[in-house]
Enzyme design. Structure first.
Site, short mmCIF file in Angstrom:
data_model
loop_
_atom_site.label_atom_id
_atom_site.label_comp_id
_atom_site.label_asym_id
_atom_site.label_seq_id
_atom_site.Cartn_x
_atom_site.Cartn_y
_atom_site.Cartn_z
N LYS A 29 0.85 -1.20 0.00
CA LYS A 29 0.00 0.00 0.00
C LYS A 29 0.88 1.24 0.00
O LYS A 29 2.09 1.15 0.24
CB LYS A 29 -0.90 -0.03 1.24
CG LYS A 29 -0.11 -0.04 2.55
CD LYS A 29 -0.95 -0.53 3.72
CE LYS A 29 -0.13 -0.40 5.00
NZ LYS A 29 -0.76 -1.12 6.12
N ARG B 39 -10.04 -0.31 15.09
CA ARG B 39 -9.83 0.53 13.92
C ARG B 39 -10.80 0.00 12.87
O ARG B 39 -11.95 0.38 12.88
CB ARG B 39 -8.36 0.48 13.49
CG ARG B 39 -7.97 1.59 12.55
CD ARG B 39 -6.50 1.62 12.23
NE ARG B 39 -6.02 0.39 11.57
CZ ARG B 39 -4.82 0.24 11.03
NH1 ARG B 39 -3.95 1.24 11.08
NH2 ARG B 39 -4.46 -0.87 10.44
N TYR C 25 16.78 29.77 6.61
CA TYR C 25 15.65 30.53 7.17
C TYR C 25 15.81 30.74 8.67
O TYR C 25 16.19 29.83 9.40
CB TYR C 25 14.34 29.77 6.92
CG TYR C 25 13.81 29.94 5.51
CD1 TYR C 25 13.53 31.21 5.00
CD2 TYR C 25 13.58 28.84 4.71
CE1 TYR C 25 13.04 31.36 3.71
CE2 TYR C 25 13.08 28.98 3.43
CZ TYR C 25 12.81 30.24 2.93
OH TYR C 25 12.32 30.38 1.66
N MET D 180 12.04 24.12 1.75
CA MET D 180 11.13 23.32 0.92
C MET D 180 11.89 22.45 -0.08
O MET D 180 11.59 21.27 -0.26
CB MET D 180 10.15 24.24 0.16
CG MET D 180 9.10 23.47 -0.61
SD MET D 180 7.99 24.53 -1.54
CE MET D 180 7.17 25.44 -0.24
C1 PLP Z 1 0.08 -1.96 6.75
C2 PLP Z 1 -0.47 -3.24 7.22
C3 PLP Z 1 0.37 -4.37 7.38
C4 PLP Z 1 1.87 -4.27 7.32
O1 PLP Z 1 2.33 -3.72 8.54
P1 PLP Z 1 3.88 -3.43 8.85
O2 PLP Z 1 3.86 -2.92 10.26
O3 PLP Z 1 4.31 -2.40 7.87
O4 PLP Z 1 4.61 -4.71 8.71
C5 PLP Z 1 -0.24 -5.58 7.68
N1 PLP Z 1 -1.58 -5.67 7.83
C6 PLP Z 1 -2.41 -4.62 7.71
C7 PLP Z 1 -3.87 -4.78 7.91
C8 PLP Z 1 -1.88 -3.36 7.41
O5 PLP Z 1 -2.70 -2.30 7.32
#
Ligand code: PLP
Length: 350
Positions: A38, A134, A250, A298
């Site tokens: 992701k 979550r 800056y 930046m």
């Molecule tokens: C992002 C994610 C992972 C991977 O987690 P890491 O801590 O980066 O190894 C696994 N399962 C879910 C549901 C996630 O959102």
């Protein structure tokens, strides 16, 4: 369009990336080892990561949204790879979800109903909430038959505290284990990178590391196991001598105590090199550490090159980006350090 060479590179060590996946696969023992790709492969570029990890043997990939599926769909379809979409399906995803080569991870009773109604019997995964609060359907609802009739591949949950010793880990593990056999799911899955190290009972049928593949070390058990993958490199735009008493950057937060050789780099917070590195980060050239001085701007960052006499305008330096150390220096998490890497980097295999 003209191809202009960028003044900023992200060297990606493909061997280290593949070796990190193999290390996580070894630690996963009997469980299959997937990969979270992701957020554009944690900032490295999802297409590149999927290609490298599929060649290493990874078969199960995870993205967050359906637009992330679209970006890699051609690498998945027809290649014996599986892709899951962690955020499930909204109404506006249904057209994509019934045509693209991926399955949703259903998170809510509404998503379950939507998939039962419009998914045409296609496979799905399901996220169960075992205490993180979550995403996910309630464990009690699963035991009560909420998922009856769905073609579930993986029934999964996610650990809230995998990177620390916490009684919550055992509570979550036991809550998922208690659901074994209560659905038609082919397998269960719980562990992210840190979760893989918690022991046999946490690995179930599939592990889902992300961070560790990209060189992150979420817990002590993975230090020495994981290799650095990402190395930002920036070109010097100007080299100058700042006389004793002269200020740099800056708000003039740094003043030269003695005459100081300074190089201005083509790198700034718009590239994800955030202000937390002001006065704390460093570049490197051969063995010399070249500290960041003054505020990160930046698009520009100043470093002290007094110890690198030969460095000149147009030369390249490597930015210190060993993730655990860079996180400690900047106050950012290792995840933020990766996913914040901007679009101006020329990402290239090295
Ligand atoms: C992002 C994610 C992972 C991977 O987690 P890491 O801590 O980066 O190894 C696994 N399962 C879910 C549901 C996630 O959102």
């Amino acid at each position: 369009m003209m191809d202009v060479p960028a003044p900023l590179r992200l060297a990606i060590d493909d061997d280290a990336l593949a070796a990190n996946w193999r290390a996580m696969a070894r630690l996963s023992r009997d469980a299959a080892c997937g990969a979270a790709v992701k957020a554009d492969g944690y900032g490295l570029g999802a297409r590149h990561v999927v290609r490298v990890l599929a060649a290493a043997g990874c078969r199960d990939f995870f993205v967050a949204t359906w637009s992330e599926v679209a970006a890699i769909a051609d690498l998945i379809a027809g290649h014996d790879l599986r892709l899951s979409v962690l955020h499930g399906v909204r109404d506006e995803d249904m057209a994509a979800a019934t045509t693209l080569p991926a399955r949703p991870v259903l998170n809510t009773p509404q998503q379950v109903a939507r998939w039962r109604e419009g998914g045409g019997g296609r496979a799905c995964d399901v996220m169960v909430d075992t205490g993180m609060h979550r995403l996910g359907v309630a464990a009690g609802d699963v035991a009560g038959g909420l998922l009856a009739g769905l073609a579930i591949d993986t029934l999964m949950s996610h650990l809230a505290c995998a990177d620390e010793p916490s009684p919550m880990n055992m509570v979550q593990r036991d809550a998922l284990a208690a659901l074994a056999g209560s659905t038609d799911a082919v397998r269960l899955s719980l562990a992210n990178s840190a979760g893989v190290t918690l022991g046999r009972d946490y690995r179930f049928g599939l592990t889902r590391p992300g961070l560790a593949l990209y060189g992150g070390e979420p817990c002590a058990a993975l230090s020495g196991v994981v290799r650095q993958v990402v190395r930002p490199q920036a070109q010097i735009l100007q080299r100058r001598c700042v006389r004793a008493g002269g200020a740099v950057g800056y708000n003039a937060t740094w003043t030269a105590p003695v005459d100081t050789e300074v190089a201005i780099l083509n790198l700034g917070y718009a590239d994800g090199y955030l202000r937390g590195f002001s006065g704390r980060g460093a570049a490197r050239c051969d063995d010399a550490r070249l500290p960041v001085i003054g505020r990160v701007s930046m698009d520009l960052t100043a470093i002290d090159v007094t110890n690198a006499a030969h460095l000149a305008e147009g030369d390249w330096v490597e930015i210190d980006y060993h993730l655990p150390s860079a996180a400690a220096a900047s106050g950012l998490s290792q995840y933020e350090l990766l996913t914040g890497l901007g679009i101006r980097f020329d990402r290239r295999a090295a």
